[in-house]
Motif scaffolding. Structure first.
Motif, mmCIF file in Angstrom:
data_model
loop_
_atom_site.group_PDB
_atom_site.id
_atom_site.type_symbol
_atom_site.label_atom_id
_atom_site.label_comp_id
_atom_site.label_asym_id
_atom_site.label_seq_id
_atom_site.Cartn_x
_atom_site.Cartn_y
_atom_site.Cartn_z
ATOM 1 N N ARG A 182 -5.647 -3.983 5.094
ATOM 2 C CA ARG A 182 -7.005 -3.441 5.120
ATOM 3 C C ARG A 182 -7.078 -2.024 5.682
ATOM 4 O O ARG A 182 -7.998 -1.292 5.373
ATOM 5 N N VAL A 183 -6.143 -1.676 6.557
ATOM 6 C CA VAL A 183 -6.227 -0.347 7.172
ATOM 7 C C VAL A 183 -6.045 0.739 6.117
ATOM 8 O O VAL A 183 -5.305 0.581 5.157
ATOM 9 N N HIS A 184 -6.751 1.835 6.308
ATOM 10 C CA HIS A 184 -6.630 2.978 5.406
ATOM 11 C C HIS A 184 -6.421 4.247 6.205
ATOM 12 O O HIS A 184 -7.253 5.126 6.228
ATOM 13 N N CYS A 185 -5.321 4.317 6.919
ATOM 14 C CA CYS A 185 -5.016 5.552 7.627
ATOM 15 C C CYS A 185 -3.519 5.802 7.516
ATOM 16 O O CYS A 185 -2.759 4.910 7.142
ATOM 17 N N SER A 186 -3.100 7.024 7.832
ATOM 18 C CA SER A 186 -1.680 7.351 7.773
ATOM 19 C C SER A 186 -0.918 6.495 8.779
ATOM 20 O O SER A 186 -1.507 5.914 9.683
ATOM 21 N N GLN A 243 0.876 -1.166 0.000
ATOM 22 C CA GLN A 243 0.000 0.000 0.000
ATOM 23 C C GLN A 243 0.913 1.216 0.000
ATOM 24 O O GLN A 243 1.892 1.239 0.741
ATOM 25 N N ALA A 244 0.636 2.175 -0.860
ATOM 26 C CA ALA A 244 1.460 3.376 -0.903
ATOM 27 C C ALA A 244 0.553 4.559 -1.158
ATOM 28 O O ALA A 244 -0.274 4.517 -2.055
ATOM 29 N N PHE A 245 0.672 5.565 -0.322
ATOM 30 C CA PHE A 245 -0.174 6.742 -0.568
ATOM 31 C C PHE A 245 0.500 7.995 -0.059
ATOM 32 O O PHE A 245 1.143 8.002 0.973
ATOM 33 N N PRO A 246 0.379 9.071 -0.830
ATOM 34 C CA PRO A 246 0.989 10.334 -0.447
ATOM 35 C C PRO A 246 0.034 11.140 0.422
ATOM 36 O O PRO A 246 -1.161 10.900 0.430
#
Ligand code: SF4
Ligand code: SF4
Lengths: 164, 390, 95
Positions: free
Chosen positions: A34-38, A8-11
Motif C-alpha cells: 500500500r505504501v507509495h513512497c521511495s 511494486q516497481a517505480f523509477p
C-alpha cells in the motif's frame, strides 16, 4: 508476480536524458503493497553501473542484515573497501562481461536479475528462468538468439555471483 | 474471470480506454500522461479499437474536438496532465454546461512555474469549479476501475456531466503494480454498447442548436442545473459503485473510512498518499494510538455530509492538501472539509498540512509526524507546510 | 424576468431546436424601410450576400424583393447596391 507475490516497481525520474544515472525502487511482498513512497532503507541494493560508486551514495540506508549486489569485475572484498561498508553482505558478478559474451551487447539487466534471485533466495531459480523465457519469447519473437543469450547470461550469473 | 497483471497507472488507464472503446479520442501527449495517449494511439493503429483518434496540435484543440464530438452524440475520452489540463481550462466549463459526458484521465502534476513534471494536485484543484466530476485514485487498480465507472456515471441521464479520473503523477502513473483486469465483455456490458445522447448535432430529423448566447435573463437558469446534477451525481456514483462491487467484487464509495469507528486522531487525504497513511495507521494502532484515515475518493461532487458524519466522533483531524490556495485558510480540501464541520455539535480540532508540492516525497515518517502533531494539537498552527526546507 | 421559464423548465444543456431565428420577428425593429426598383436592378445579388438577416428574397437566382418579417431596416443592402447614379434599393421612412 507470476510467482505469487505482490510487487511494486517505480523509477525516480529527473530530467529524462538517455544515459543519465537513474534510481529505481522495487518492493516484493507476500501482502498487498500500500505504501507509495521511495525506499530509503532498502534490504537489497543492486548497482548496475559500477562507475556510480563514489558518485552516488549507493549504500545509503542499507540494512545491516541487507545486501548489495554490484556489476563489477572486482572482488566483493575490494568493493567493500571502496564503499567503506560495515555490516551487510557484498556480492559481485561481472554481469557486463557475461552479457557481452552471451547476448553480444552490454545489457547487464537479466544476469543481475539472476544474481538477485540467488542472493535473496526469494524465488526458485528454475521457475524464474521459465517465466523470463516466456516473457522474452513474446518480445523477441523473431530473434530466438536473444532469448537464448539472456537465459545463458542468467545461468552464468547465477553460478558466478560471489560474495562475503 | 479476472486476469491479474502488472501494470503502471498509465498502462491501466490505457487498458481501460481500450476496453471502453470510445467513439472518439482527441488528445495531445504530455508528461507524465504521455503513455496513456501513446499506448491508446497504438491500439487505434493496431485496429484493436473502433475509435476515431483525432491528433490535435494542443490540449485546447483536444478538448474542443472532444466537445464537438460529444455534442454529435459520441462517447468521448481524452487524457492529459498539468499544463495540458490548464490549456483545456477554457473549454472544460463548456463541456459541463452543455452536459457532455466526456471522460478524461488526468495524471496529477504540479502547475508551472517553476517548470516541474512531478505530482501534486494543483492542476485538478484549479479545475474543481468547472462542473466536472473529479475522482482521485489511490493506486492503478482504482484508476482502472474508476475510469470504467466514470463512463457509466457521466452518461447517466441523472448526471450528464463530464468526469475526470486522476492518478498521482509518477507515483502511480509510472509505478508498476499488481492489478486485476476485467474481461473486455464485462466492461462492455457494464458501460453499455453505446452512449445514448439526448441530442446530436448530426441528427437531421431533429436539428438542434447547442451552446447559444445566454444573457442576464437565461445564463443563471442554465448554470443551476449543473449544480443540481452535480449534487445528484452522488447517488449515481454510489449506485454504480454498488453494481460494480456486486459484479466484480471491488467496493468503492465517495470516501473510504479506514479504521475510523473508534478513531481519535484522523488524517484526511486524497490519492496515493492514502496507501502510505494506511500503513502508518496500522503501525500506530499496534502501539495503542487510535489513529484513522478518511480517504476522499470523489472530490466533485463534494461529499460534504458524508465527511462531516465520518469525522463527527474524532477528537482531532488533520487534512492533507497536495496543493495550496495561497492566502486562503489552508488548502482547497481543508477549506471545504472545515466548512462542512462547522455545523457539527461537537467540533473536532482540525488542522491543515500542505505537502508534497512538485513531487516532494511524502513518506511514512512525515505522516507519523502528522499524527504526532494531532496528539499535541493545541500547540499546532491552523495551517502548516509539511516537508519544506525552512 | 417574470413570465420567463424557471431553471427546472429549461431543456438540458443549453440546447434548443435549430432554426428558431425564422420565427423571430426582427421586422418590427425597422425605422427605415428598403424599397427595390426592379427597372434599375442588374441582379448582381450583392444585397443578398450583405443582408445580415437573410431578408432579401431570391427566387430562381433572382432578387425579387424583401421579407419584411425579418428585414430590420439596417440599410446595408442599399449601401452595397452598386448601381449608379441611382441605386436599385433606396431607404425611406417606415410608415
Ligand atoms: S435593410 Fe438590412 S435587413 Fe433589410 S433587407 Fe436590407 S440589408 Fe436586409
Ligand atoms: S445589389 Fe442592387 S443591383 Fe444587385 S441585386 Fe441587389 S438590388 Fe439588384
Amino acid at each position: 508476480m507470476s510467482l505469487g507475490k505482490y510487487i511494486q516497481a517505480f523509477p525516480e525520474y529527473g530530467a529524462e536524458r538517455m544515459g543519465a544515472p537513474v534510481a529505481s525502487f522495487n518492493r516484493i511482498s507476500a501482502e498487498p503493497i500500500r505504501v507509495h513512497c521511495s525506499i530509503s532503507e532498502p534490504d537489497l541494493v543492486i548497482v548496475l553501473d559500477p562507475t556510480l560508486m563514489g558518485k552516488v551514495d549507493v549504500i545509503a540506508g542499507l540494512d545491516k542484515n541487507g545486501a548489495i549486489i554490484i556489476n563489477t569485475t572486482e572482488t566483493a572484498a575490494a568493493v567493500r573497501q571502496t564503499l567503506k561498508l560495515q555490516g551487510a553482505k557484498v556480492y559481485t558478478v561481472d554481469a557486463s562481461g557475461i552479457s557481452r559474451a552471451t547476448i553480444g551487447r552490454e545489457i547487464p539487466n537479466t544476469p543481475m536479475l539472476a544474481a538477485l534471485v540467488k542472493v535473496s533466495g526469494l524465488f526458485d531459480f528454475e521457475t524464474m528462468l521459465k517465466d523470463t523465457e516466456g516473457k522474452l519469447k513474446k518480445k523477441f519473437i523473431s530473434k530466438p538468439e536473444v532469448v537464448k543469450g539472456n537465459l545463458d547470461a542468467m545461468r552464468r550469473a547465477y553460478s558466478e555471483v560471489k560474495g562475503e | 474471470m479476472a486476469k491479474v497483471v502488472a501494470r503502471t497507472g498509465n498502462e491501466a488507464m490505457a487498458e481501460a480506454m481500450r476496453q471502453i472503446n470510445p467513439d472518439v479520442v482527441a488528445a495531445y501527449p504530455i508528461t507524465p500522461a504521455t503513455e496513456i495517449v501513446m499506448i491508446f494511439a497504438k491500439y487505434v493503429a493496431d485496429g484493436l479499437v473502433d475509435t476515431n483518434y483525432v491528433a490535435v496540435e494542443s490540449e485546447h484543440s483536444a478538448m474542443s474536438a472532444c466537445v464537438g464530438a460529444a455534442a454529435a452524440g459520441a462517447r468521448v475520452m481524452t487524457g492529459t496532465s498539468s499544463q495540458g489540463l490548464a490549456l483545456m481550462y477554457e473549454i472544460l466549463p463548456i463541456a459541463a454546461a452543455l452536459r457532455l459526458p466526456i471522460v478524461l484521465s488526468d495524471v496529477n502534476r504540479a502547475l508551472s512555474g517553476p517548470i516541474n513534471i512531478h505530482c501534486d494536485h494543483s492542476d485538478t484543484m484549479a479545475a474543481r469549479d468547472f462542473g466536472w466530476l473529479q475522482i482521485f485514485s489511490e493506486n492503478s487498480q482504482e484508476a482502472y476501475d474508476g475510469l470504467i465507472q466514470a463512463v457509466r456515471i457521466a452518461e447517466d441521464p441523472r448526471v450528464h456531466l463530464p468526469a475526470m479520473v486522476t492518478t498521482d503523477g509518477f507515483i502511480i502513473s509510472h509505478c508498476l503494480d499488481k492489478i486485476e483486469l476485467l474481461e473486455d465483455s464485462e466492461v462492455k456490458e457494464f458501460i453499455g454498447p453505446e452512449r445514448k445522447a439526448p441530442n446530436s448535432l448530426l441528427n437531421l430529423e431533429k436539428p438542434v442548436s447547442i451552446g447559444l448566447l445566454d444573457l442576464q435573463d437565461y445564463y443563471f437558469e442554465h448554470r443551476l442545473p449543473v449544480a443540481e446534477a452535480m449534487r445528484g451525481a452522488k447517488k449515481v456514483i454510489l449506485e454504480v459503485a454498488d453494481e460494480f462491487a456486486k459484479k466484480f467484487g471491488r467496493k468503492y464509495g465517495l470516501c473510504e473510512a479506514y479504521k475510523l469507528e473508534d478513531a481519535e486522531h484522523v488524517v484526511v487525504a486524497l490519492g496515493s498518499t492514502c496507501g502510505t497513511a494506511k500503513v502508518v495507521v496500522d503501525e500506530l494502532r499496534s502501539k495503542g494510538v487510535r489513529a484513522g484515515l478518511l480517504k476522499i475518493r470523489v472530490f466533485r461532487p463534494f461529499p460534504g455530509e458524508e465527511i462531516a458524519a465520518a469525522l463527527a466522533k474524532a477528537k482531532t483531524v488533520a487534512v492533507l492538501d497536495r496543493s495550496d490556495s495561497w492566502s486562503a485558510q489552508g488548502g482547497q480540501v481543508f477549506t471545504e472539509v472545515r466548512s462542512v464541520m462547522f455545523d457539527l455539535p461537537v467540533k473536532p480540532k482540525i488542522i491543515n498540512f500542505i505537502y508534497g508540492l512538485g513531487g516532494r516525497e511524502i513518506d511514512q515518517g512525515q505522516i507519523r509526524q502528522v499524527y504526532d502533531c494531532l496528539q499535541k494539537v493545541e500547540k499546532q498552527p491552523l495551517v502548516q507546510y509539511l516537508g519544506v526546507r525552512e | 424576468m417574470n413570465g420567463k421559464p424557471g431553471w427546472r423548465e429549461l431543456a438540458e444543456g443549453d440546447v434548443v431546436p435549430a432554426g428558431t431565428a425564422e420565427q423571430f420577428e426582427t421586422g418590427d425593429w425597422r425605422t427605415e424601410r428598403p424599397t427595390w426598383h426592379p427597372e434599375r436592378c442588374i441582379q448582381c445579388l450583392l444585397c443578398w450576400i450583405s443582408c445580415p438577416d437573410s431578408a432579401i428574397v431570391v427566387k430562381d437566382q433572382k432578387m425579387t424583393g424583401f421579407n419584411y418579417h425579418h428585414c430590420k431596416g439596417c440599410g446595408i443592402c442599399a449601401k452595397e447596391c452598386p448601381v449608379k447614379p441611382e441605386k436599385a434599393i433606396t431607404m425611406g421612412p417606415e410608415r
